[in-house]
Motif scaffolding. Structure first.
Motif, PDB file in Angstrom:
ATOM      1  N   GLY A  45       0.833  -1.196   0.000  1.00 23.92           N
ATOM      2  CA  GLY A  45       0.000   0.000   0.000  1.00 23.92           C
ATOM      3  C   GLY A  45       0.866   1.243   0.000  1.00 23.92           C
ATOM      4  N   ARG A  46       0.600   2.142   0.907  1.00 20.64           N
ATOM      5  CA  ARG A  46       1.389   3.379   1.010  1.00 20.64           C
ATOM      6  C   ARG A  46       2.639   3.217   1.867  1.00 20.64           C
ATOM      7  N   GLU A  47       2.714   2.130   2.581  1.00 23.54           N
ATOM      8  CA  GLU A  47       3.814   1.925   3.524  1.00 23.54           C
ATOM      9  C   GLU A  47       4.965   1.154   2.892  1.00 23.54           C
ATOM     10  N   ARG A  48       6.174   1.453   3.372  1.00 20.99           N
ATOM     11  CA  ARG A  48       7.375   0.723   2.978  1.00 20.99           C
ATOM     12  C   ARG A  48       7.890   0.005   4.214  1.00 20.99           C
ATOM     13  N   TYR A  49       7.953  -1.317   4.140  1.00 22.31           N
ATOM     14  CA  TYR A  49       8.366  -2.132   5.267  1.00 22.31           C
ATOM     15  C   TYR A  49       9.817  -2.567   5.103  1.00 22.31           C
ATOM     16  N   CYS A  50      10.586  -2.378   6.161  1.00 20.06           N
ATOM     17  CA  CYS A  50      12.005  -2.743   6.167  1.00 20.06           C
ATOM     18  C   CYS A  50      12.185  -4.014   6.986  1.00 20.06           C
ATOM     19  N   THR A  51      12.969  -4.927   6.447  1.00 17.68           N
ATOM     20  CA  THR A  51      13.266  -6.184   7.114  1.00 17.68           C
ATOM     21  C   THR A  51      14.769  -6.397   7.099  1.00 17.68           C
ATOM     22  N   LEU A  52      15.306  -6.805   8.226  1.00 24.55           N
ATOM     23  CA  LEU A  52      16.726  -7.096   8.307  1.00 24.55           C
ATOM     24  C   LEU A  52      17.039  -8.314   7.455  1.00 24.55           C
ATOM     25  N   LYS A  53      18.126  -8.258   6.730  1.00 28.06           N
ATOM     26  CA  LYS A  53      18.505  -9.321   5.797  1.00 28.06           C
ATOM     27  C   LYS A  53      19.821  -9.936   6.275  1.00 28.06           C
ATOM     28  N   GLN A  54      19.795 -11.193   6.616  1.00 23.55           N
ATOM     29  CA  GLN A  54      20.962 -11.871   7.181  1.00 23.55           C
ATOM     30  C   GLN A  54      22.143 -11.943   6.199  1.00 23.55           C
ATOM     31  N   ASP A  55      21.864 -12.055   4.910  1.00 21.03           N
ATOM     32  CA  ASP A  55      22.938 -12.220   3.919  1.00 21.03           C
ATOM     33  C   ASP A  55      23.986 -11.124   4.006  1.00 21.03           C
ATOM     34  N   GLY A  56      23.567  -9.884   4.158  1.00 25.33           N
ATOM     35  CA  GLY A  56      24.502  -8.763   4.237  1.00 25.33           C
ATOM     36  C   GLY A  56      25.433  -8.890   5.422  1.00 25.33           C
ATOM     37  N   PHE A  57      24.922  -9.421   6.529  1.00 21.26           N
ATOM     38  CA  PHE A  57      25.751  -9.583   7.710  1.00 21.26           C
ATOM     39  C   PHE A  57      26.739 -10.726   7.546  1.00 21.26           C
ATOM     40  N   ASN A  58      26.357 -11.751   6.826  1.00 19.30           N
ATOM     41  CA  ASN A  58      27.292 -12.852   6.580  1.00 19.30           C
ATOM     42  C   ASN A  58      28.489 -12.353   5.778  1.00 19.30           C
ATOM     43  N   GLU A  59      28.240 -11.527   4.788  1.00 17.65           N
ATOM     44  CA  GLU A  59      29.326 -10.964   3.985  1.00 17.65           C
ATOM     45  C   GLU A  59      30.215 -10.056   4.844  1.00 17.65           C
ATOM     46  N   LEU A  60      29.601  -9.248   5.679  1.00 14.05           N
ATOM     47  CA  LEU A  60      30.353  -8.373   6.575  1.00 14.05           C
ATOM     48  C   LEU A  60      31.184  -9.197   7.549  1.00 14.05           C
ATOM     49  N   GLN A  61      30.613 -10.282   8.079  1.00 15.72           N
ATOM     50  CA  GLN A  61      31.341 -11.127   9.015  1.00 15.72           C
ATOM     51  C   GLN A  61      32.563 -11.762   8.348  1.00 15.72           C
ATOM     52  N   GLN A  62      32.442 -12.163   7.096  1.00 15.52           N
ATOM     53  CA  GLN A  62      33.584 -12.712   6.365  1.00 15.52           C
ATOM     54  C   GLN A  62      34.694 -11.673   6.231  1.00 15.52           C
ATOM     55  N   PHE A  63      34.315 -10.436   5.967  1.00 18.25           N
ATOM     56  CA  PHE A  63      35.273  -9.334   5.854  1.00 18.25           C
ATOM     57  C   PHE A  63      35.986  -9.122   7.193  1.00 18.25           C
ATOM     58  N   ILE A  64      35.219  -9.098   8.269  1.00 21.85           N
ATOM     59  CA  ILE A  64      35.792  -8.893   9.604  1.00 21.85           C
ATOM     60  C   ILE A  64      36.689 -10.063   9.982  1.00 21.85           C
ATOM     61  N   ASP A  65      36.248 -11.292   9.698  1.00 22.11           N
ATOM     62  CA  ASP A  65      37.045 -12.478  10.022  1.00 22.11           C
ATOM     63  C   ASP A  65      38.396 -12.449   9.322  1.00 22.11           C
ATOM     64  N   TYR A  66      38.420 -12.005   8.073  1.00 23.34           N
ATOM     65  CA  TYR A  66      39.677 -11.929   7.324  1.00 23.34           C
ATOM     66  C   TYR A  66      40.665 -11.025   8.062  1.00 23.34           C
ATOM     67  N   PHE A  67      40.206  -9.845   8.458  1.00 13.78           N
ATOM     68  CA  PHE A  67      41.107  -8.905   9.120  1.00 13.78           C
ATOM     69  C   PHE A  67      41.423  -9.313  10.551  1.00 13.78           C
ATOM     70  N   ASP A  68      40.523 -10.027  11.216  1.00 10.72           N
ATOM     71  CA  ASP A  68      40.842 -10.580  12.539  1.00 10.72           C
ATOM     72  C   ASP A  68      42.030 -11.533  12.432  1.00 10.72           C
ATOM     73  N   LYS A  69      41.983 -12.429  11.464  1.00  8.90           N
ATOM     74  CA  LYS A  69      43.067 -13.394  11.270  1.00  8.90           C
ATOM     75  C   LYS A  69      44.358 -12.677  10.874  1.00  8.90           C
ATOM     76  N   PHE A  70      44.244 -11.708   9.983  1.00  7.23           N
ATOM     77  CA  PHE A  70      45.412 -10.951   9.527  1.00  7.23           C
ATOM     78  C   PHE A  70      46.123 -10.293  10.710  1.00  7.23           C
ATOM     79  N   TRP A  71      45.381  -9.541  11.545  1.00  5.93           N
ATOM     80  CA  TRP A  71      45.984  -8.821  12.656  1.00  5.93           C
ATOM     81  C   TRP A  71      46.408  -9.751  13.778  1.00  5.93           C
ATOM     82  N   LEU A  72      45.697 -10.825  13.995  1.00  6.43           N
ATOM     83  CA  LEU A  72      46.109 -11.792  15.010  1.00  6.43           C
ATOM     84  C   LEU A  72      47.469 -12.383  14.644  1.00  6.43           C
TER      85      LEU A  72
END
Length: 89
Positions: A45-72
């Motif tokens: 209708g007139r409303e726009r509903y926002c839903t959190l999407k897990q896929d984006g966080f999985n990609e972000l977590q992979q990015f963070i994990d890479y740099f965690d391992k690098f700096w460790l």
């Protein structure tokens, strides 16, 4: 905003009610989160509903994990170097 969306799907207006910022400012944040792949937006209708999407966080977590391992790895090498230097003195 993402914390609120982690609990439930919300309209942009409902999200805006939780923040001391203008509706256009909230819309900018929503657009950034959408473009980053963190949320989906569905028009009903007139409303726009926002839903959190897990896929984006999985990609972000992979990015963070890479740099965690690098700096460790770097910090372990520094620790070994400092321990060797201390033993020599």
């Amino acid at each position: 905003m993402m914390q609120l969306l982690s609990r439930d799907t919300m309209t942009i207006n409902a999200l805006a009610e939780n923040f001391d910022m203008s509706r256009p400012a909230v819309s900018k944040h929503i657009k950034i989160m959408y473009n980053a792949g963190f949320i989906t937006i569905r028009d009903i209708g007139r409303e726009r509903y926002c839903t959190l999407k897990q896929d984006g966080f999985n990609e972000l977590q992979q990015f963070i994990d890479y740099f965690d391992k690098f700096w460790l790895n770097k910090l372990k090498k520094l620790e070994a170097l400092l321990n060797n230097k201390t033993k020599k003195n």
